[in-house]
Design an enzyme around this catalytic site. Sequence first.
Site, PDB file in Angstrom:
ATOM      1  N   ILE A 194       0.821  -1.222  -0.051  1.00  0.00           N
ATOM      2  CA  ILE A 194       0.024  -0.033  -0.048  1.00  0.00           C
ATOM      3  C   ILE A 194       0.821   1.294   0.149  1.00  0.00           C
ATOM      4  CG2 ILE A 194      -1.780   1.365   1.331  1.00  0.00           C
ATOM      5  CD1 ILE A 194      -2.969  -1.114   2.195  1.00  0.00           C
ATOM      6  N   HIS A 453       4.790 -11.981 -31.864  1.00  0.00           N
ATOM      7  CA  HIS A 453       5.909 -10.801 -32.146  1.00  0.00           C
ATOM      8  C   HIS A 453       5.117  -9.459 -32.558  1.00  0.00           C
ATOM      9  CE1 HIS A 453       9.635  -8.798 -32.633  1.00  0.00           C
ATOM     10  NE2 HIS A 453       9.381  -8.619 -33.886  1.00  0.00           N
TER      11      HIS A 453
HETATM   12  P1  FAD Z   1     -13.113  -7.789   2.507  1.00  0.00           P
HETATM   13  O1  FAD Z   1     -12.972  -7.337   1.131  1.00  0.00           O
HETATM   14  O2  FAD Z   1     -12.389  -6.960   3.452  1.00  0.00           O
HETATM   15  O3  FAD Z   1     -14.507  -7.797   2.893  1.00  0.00           O
HETATM   16  C1  FAD Z   1     -15.134  -8.248   4.167  1.00  0.00           C
HETATM   17  C2  FAD Z   1     -16.406  -7.435   4.192  1.00  0.00           C
HETATM   18  O4  FAD Z   1     -17.186  -8.139   5.356  1.00  0.00           O
HETATM   19  C3  FAD Z   1     -16.613  -6.125   4.320  1.00  0.00           C
HETATM   20  O5  FAD Z   1     -17.483  -5.650   3.491  1.00  0.00           O
HETATM   21  C4  FAD Z   1     -17.101  -5.855   5.814  1.00  0.00           C
HETATM   22  O6  FAD Z   1     -18.135  -4.887   5.646  1.00  0.00           O
HETATM   23  C5  FAD Z   1     -18.018  -7.364   5.962  1.00  0.00           C
HETATM   24  N1  FAD Z   1     -18.152  -7.672   7.356  1.00  0.00           N
HETATM   25  C6  FAD Z   1     -17.136  -7.664   8.349  1.00  0.00           C
HETATM   26  N2  FAD Z   1     -17.622  -8.020   9.432  1.00  0.00           N
HETATM   27  C7  FAD Z   1     -18.982  -8.097   9.198  1.00  0.00           C
HETATM   28  C8  FAD Z   1     -20.088  -8.639  10.034  1.00  0.00           C
HETATM   29  N3  FAD Z   1     -19.844  -8.993  11.191  1.00  0.00           N
HETATM   30  N4  FAD Z   1     -21.258  -8.804   9.357  1.00  0.00           N
HETATM   31  C9  FAD Z   1     -21.351  -8.467   8.183  1.00  0.00           C
HETATM   32  N5  FAD Z   1     -20.368  -8.005   7.526  1.00  0.00           N
HETATM   33  C10 FAD Z   1     -19.316  -8.085   7.884  1.00  0.00           C
HETATM   34  N6  FAD Z   1      -5.773  -7.239  -3.274  1.00  0.00           N
HETATM   35  C11 FAD Z   1      -5.363  -7.687  -4.455  1.00  0.00           C
HETATM   36  O7  FAD Z   1      -5.630  -8.645  -4.662  1.00  0.00           O
HETATM   37  N7  FAD Z   1      -5.053  -6.862  -5.413  1.00  0.00           N
HETATM   38  C12 FAD Z   1      -5.137  -5.449  -5.337  1.00  0.00           C
HETATM   39  O8  FAD Z   1      -4.685  -4.603  -6.065  1.00  0.00           O
HETATM   40  C13 FAD Z   1      -5.428  -4.880  -3.868  1.00  0.00           C
HETATM   41  N8  FAD Z   1      -5.183  -3.769  -3.645  1.00  0.00           N
HETATM   42  C14 FAD Z   1      -5.629  -3.277  -2.514  1.00  0.00           C
HETATM   43  C15 FAD Z   1      -5.591  -1.711  -2.207  1.00  0.00           C
HETATM   44  C16 FAD Z   1      -5.761  -1.196  -0.834  1.00  0.00           C
HETATM   45  C17 FAD Z   1      -5.665   0.172  -0.626  1.00  0.00           C
HETATM   46  C18 FAD Z   1      -6.515  -2.398   0.336  1.00  0.00           C
HETATM   47  C19 FAD Z   1      -6.386  -1.758   1.552  1.00  0.00           C
HETATM   48  C20 FAD Z   1      -6.310  -3.497  -0.073  1.00  0.00           C
HETATM   49  C21 FAD Z   1      -5.900  -4.124  -1.454  1.00  0.00           C
HETATM   50  N9  FAD Z   1      -5.952  -5.359  -1.727  1.00  0.00           N
HETATM   51  C22 FAD Z   1      -5.466  -5.849  -2.980  1.00  0.00           C
HETATM   52  C23 FAD Z   1      -6.268  -6.353  -0.607  1.00  0.00           C
HETATM   53  C24 FAD Z   1      -8.070  -6.701  -0.824  1.00  0.00           C
HETATM   54  O9  FAD Z   1      -8.618  -5.536  -0.780  1.00  0.00           O
HETATM   55  C25 FAD Z   1      -8.280  -7.872   0.206  1.00  0.00           C
HETATM   56  O10 FAD Z   1      -7.443  -8.935   0.263  1.00  0.00           O
HETATM   57  C26 FAD Z   1      -9.761  -8.392  -0.169  1.00  0.00           C
HETATM   58  O11 FAD Z   1     -10.465  -7.336  -0.013  1.00  0.00           O
HETATM   59  C27 FAD Z   1     -10.019  -9.455   1.019  1.00  0.00           C
HETATM   60  O12 FAD Z   1     -11.334  -9.916   0.656  1.00  0.00           O
HETATM   61  P2  FAD Z   1     -12.227 -10.582   1.818  1.00  0.00           P
HETATM   62  O13 FAD Z   1     -13.667 -10.940   1.146  1.00  0.00           O
HETATM   63  O14 FAD Z   1     -11.517 -11.355   2.440  1.00  0.00           O
HETATM   64  O15 FAD Z   1     -12.369  -9.101   2.754  1.00  0.00           O
HETATM   65  P1  NAD Z   2       2.276  -4.919   4.080  1.00  0.00           P
HETATM   66  O1  NAD Z   2       2.436  -5.944   4.746  1.00  0.00           O
HETATM   67  O2  NAD Z   2       2.583  -4.770   2.590  1.00  0.00           O
HETATM   68  O3  NAD Z   2       3.591  -3.578   4.217  1.00  0.00           O
HETATM   69  C1  NAD Z   2       3.602  -3.161   5.504  1.00  0.00           C
HETATM   70  C2  NAD Z   2       5.074  -2.633   5.741  1.00  0.00           C
HETATM   71  O4  NAD Z   2       4.984  -1.776   6.737  1.00  0.00           O
HETATM   72  C3  NAD Z   2       6.211  -3.845   5.929  1.00  0.00           C
HETATM   73  O5  NAD Z   2       7.244  -3.574   4.978  1.00  0.00           O
HETATM   74  C4  NAD Z   2       6.673  -3.399   7.325  1.00  0.00           C
HETATM   75  O6  NAD Z   2       7.853  -3.846   7.704  1.00  0.00           O
HETATM   76  C5  NAD Z   2       6.222  -2.002   7.607  1.00  0.00           C
HETATM   77  N1  NAD Z   2       5.962  -1.618   8.950  1.00  0.00           N
HETATM   78  C6  NAD Z   2       5.491  -2.227   9.949  1.00  0.00           C
HETATM   79  N2  NAD Z   2       5.151  -1.576  11.213  1.00  0.00           N
HETATM   80  C7  NAD Z   2       5.732  -0.632  10.935  1.00  0.00           C
HETATM   81  C8  NAD Z   2       6.290   0.577  11.539  1.00  0.00           C
HETATM   82  N3  NAD Z   2       5.779   0.630  12.898  1.00  0.00           N
HETATM   83  N4  NAD Z   2       7.119   1.589  11.185  1.00  0.00           N
HETATM   84  C9  NAD Z   2       7.463   1.456  10.012  1.00  0.00           C
HETATM   85  N5  NAD Z   2       7.180   0.302   9.029  1.00  0.00           N
HETATM   86  C10 NAD Z   2       6.364  -0.488   9.621  1.00  0.00           C
HETATM   87  O7  NAD Z   2       1.149  -4.065   4.282  1.00  0.00           O
HETATM   88  P2  NAD Z   2       0.298  -3.019   3.675  1.00  0.00           P
HETATM   89  O8  NAD Z   2       1.175  -2.358   2.640  1.00  0.00           O
HETATM   90  O9  NAD Z   2      -0.399  -1.993   4.671  1.00  0.00           O
HETATM   91  O10 NAD Z   2      -0.703  -3.563   2.804  1.00  0.00           O
HETATM   92  C11 NAD Z   2      -1.685  -4.843   3.673  1.00  0.00           C
HETATM   93  C12 NAD Z   2      -2.196  -5.903   2.478  1.00  0.00           C
HETATM   94  O11 NAD Z   2      -3.065  -5.533   1.751  1.00  0.00           O
HETATM   95  C13 NAD Z   2      -0.801  -6.362   1.927  1.00  0.00           C
HETATM   96  O12 NAD Z   2      -0.160  -7.340   2.729  1.00  0.00           O
HETATM   97  C14 NAD Z   2      -1.481  -6.952   0.665  1.00  0.00           C
HETATM   98  O13 NAD Z   2      -1.770  -8.426   1.098  1.00  0.00           O
HETATM   99  C15 NAD Z   2      -2.839  -6.123   0.493  1.00  0.00           C
HETATM  100  N6  NAD Z   2      -2.827  -5.311  -0.667  1.00  0.00           N
HETATM  101  C16 NAD Z   2      -2.413  -5.858  -1.793  1.00  0.00           C
HETATM  102  C17 NAD Z   2      -2.297  -4.866  -2.751  1.00  0.00           C
HETATM  103  C18 NAD Z   2      -1.853  -5.584  -4.266  1.00  0.00           C
HETATM  104  O14 NAD Z   2      -1.972  -6.672  -4.479  1.00  0.00           O
HETATM  105  N7  NAD Z   2      -1.421  -5.027  -5.122  1.00  0.00           N
HETATM  106  C19 NAD Z   2      -2.375  -3.674  -2.690  1.00  0.00           C
HETATM  107  C20 NAD Z   2      -2.482  -3.057  -1.529  1.00  0.00           C
HETATM  108  C21 NAD Z   2      -2.729  -4.096  -0.519  1.00  0.00           C
END
Ligand code: FAD
Ligand code: NAD
Length: 474
Positions: A194, A453
């Site tokens: 992130i 290609h």
């Molecule tokens: P979530 O998407 O977190 O969904 C969980 C849902 O459960 C939510 O809608 C929540 O409201 C609901 N919920 C929770 N508790 C309850 C409850 N008790 N009752 C009813 N509803 C509830 N992953 C990628 O693969 N590619 C990416 O490019 C990527 N980019 C990311 C960028 C950012 C900024 C962030 C934050 C994450 C990104 N991720 C990416 C990670 C990805 O978003 C998560 O891995 C994915 O959303 C996980 O899916 P999930 O269904 O497990 O949970």
């Molecule tokens: P991350 O685990 O990728 O990175 C967190 C970073 O923060 C690590 O390098 C860690 O060493 C560092 N860190 C932890 N505590 C710290 C501190 N106190 N001070 C300074 N550095 C510290 O986690 P993220 O970037 O928050 O993303 C969370 C998860 O969301 C990812 O692991 C990934 O699975 C998912 N995600 C995926 C995508 C994608 O697939 N392109 C994009 C965004 C998020």
Amino acid sequence: MKKYDVVVIGAGPGGYVAAIRCAQLGLSTACVEGWINDEEKPALGGTCLNVGCIPSKALLDSSHHFHHIKNEASDHGITVSGATIDVNKMISRKAKIVKALTMGISGLFKKNKIDWLKGQGKLISNNQVEVIPLHESHDEKIIVEAGNIIIATGSVPTKIPPASVDDKLIVDSTGALKFNEVPRRLGVIGAGVIGLELGSVWNRLGSEVIVLEALPDFLSAVDKQVAKEAEKVLRKQGLDIRLGAKVTGTGSNNREVTINYDDAEGKQQITVDKLIVAVGRTPNTNGLGAEECGLELDERGFIVVDDHCKTNLENVYAIGDVVRGPMLAHKASEEGVAIAEKIAGKPGHMNYETIPWVIYTWPEIAWVGKTEEQLKAEGIEYRTGNFPFMATGRAKAMGEATGFVKILADAITDRVLGIHIFGPNASELIAEAVVTMEFDGSSEDLARTIHAHPTLSEALHEAALGVDGRTIHM
Ligand code: FAD
Ligand code: NAD
């Protein structure tokens, strides 16, 4: 009391996909979801669609266009003067994309006759879920009966005491997707996925970005050769990455944030206009009733599951970010499909060895399988093939010749063990690598496959030839 074959809790990419697959297989299905979006309306899609994958990629694309127009268009003979960015328009474009996609999921629920129970789901037992309605709705609390329960409650940003999020100057990933202007100086805690993606967005738009990473190594889980090259390129783009930086405290007035941190040289202080805290995500079992029901969690708060996503409670499964494994949308979705199929009496298929990773910097970083360091640590004999994009015609023509493809293959069987790409469109190219590994393919299989290609995929082909020392264009 209404009874369903399956009740899914959470409608992120894990839960909504599981619900759709259950319904396709003829199981009566409900999905409990309590997300409220920026318009104060209930929404499906979870983190991924609302505040994760999709909105971040929308901003990455907008900022990529801006950066390209300003810095690279002239290489193609295109003169654009006075290019400016309208941040509010960029943010509302992102919001429109999110709205269209989340509404699309509502449409899919209707089409598949899935009941969306709007509210927070709480386990009452292994076959009953209580739905606590959303505050603005006038519905009563209800209890539904479930033959099977799939928990897909996802994750939330991890909090750290020295930098508590105030949603004004100090934000988490959600806040970083809706700045209304380009911060002059932006701090990011965490050089993870992130931090690098959102840091890149604002850097491309003109922020001076300082990334503070606690660990001494950059992208420590990524293949070292890739991480080293990516660090060099991202630093050149302007990301000021400071490794071994342990944040000890922050202070903010109404205008700026002061960050104190310790590094190898001692105590340091910087001042920024905004600070993004991106230090990982924490499994979300808030309000789920796990403790009352005896649902087992591990010491980090993840729901404990076996290889088939079964929890310790009979007929209760858990998938996605709330369980072990990478926190990725496609991992969550595939677990959802596999569990739906298992519930319907089919085998269900989930291969944890072939989950691709992508980091959407530019160039992109993508990989599947093992890193070279992992193979060494496991004592596995391997051969490598490397090929730079610089030596492919298409990358040259695109003006995107940074990076390389690296293939790791078993020294004896030639089976592909890992493929690592740093380069243009690596997020798309990695699919070929995943298919190769899913079919237990060898580097020779890739080397004997005809690639069109001129394409970027020729770099994969050449890297595969390189495993056997027979690249053509190098
Ligand atoms: P979530 O998407 O977190 O969904 C969980 C849902 O459960 C939510 O809608 C929540 O409201 C609901 N919920 C929770 N508790 C309850 C409850 N008790 N009752 C009813 N509803 C509830 N992953 C990628 O693969 N590619 C990416 O490019 C990527 N980019 C990311 C960028 C950012 C900024 C962030 C934050 C994450 C990104 N991720 C990416 C990670 C990805 O978003 C998560 O891995 C994915 O959303 C996980 O899916 P999930 O269904 O497990 O949970
Ligand atoms: P991350 O685990 O990728 O990175 C967190 C970073 O923060 C690590 O390098 C860690 O060493 C560092 N860190 C932890 N505590 C710290 C501190 N106190 N001070 C300074 N550095 C510290 O986690 P993220 O970037 O928050 O993303 C969370 C998860 O969301 C990812 O692991 C990934 O699975 C998912 N995600 C995926 C995508 C994608 O697939 N392109 C994009 C965004 C998020």
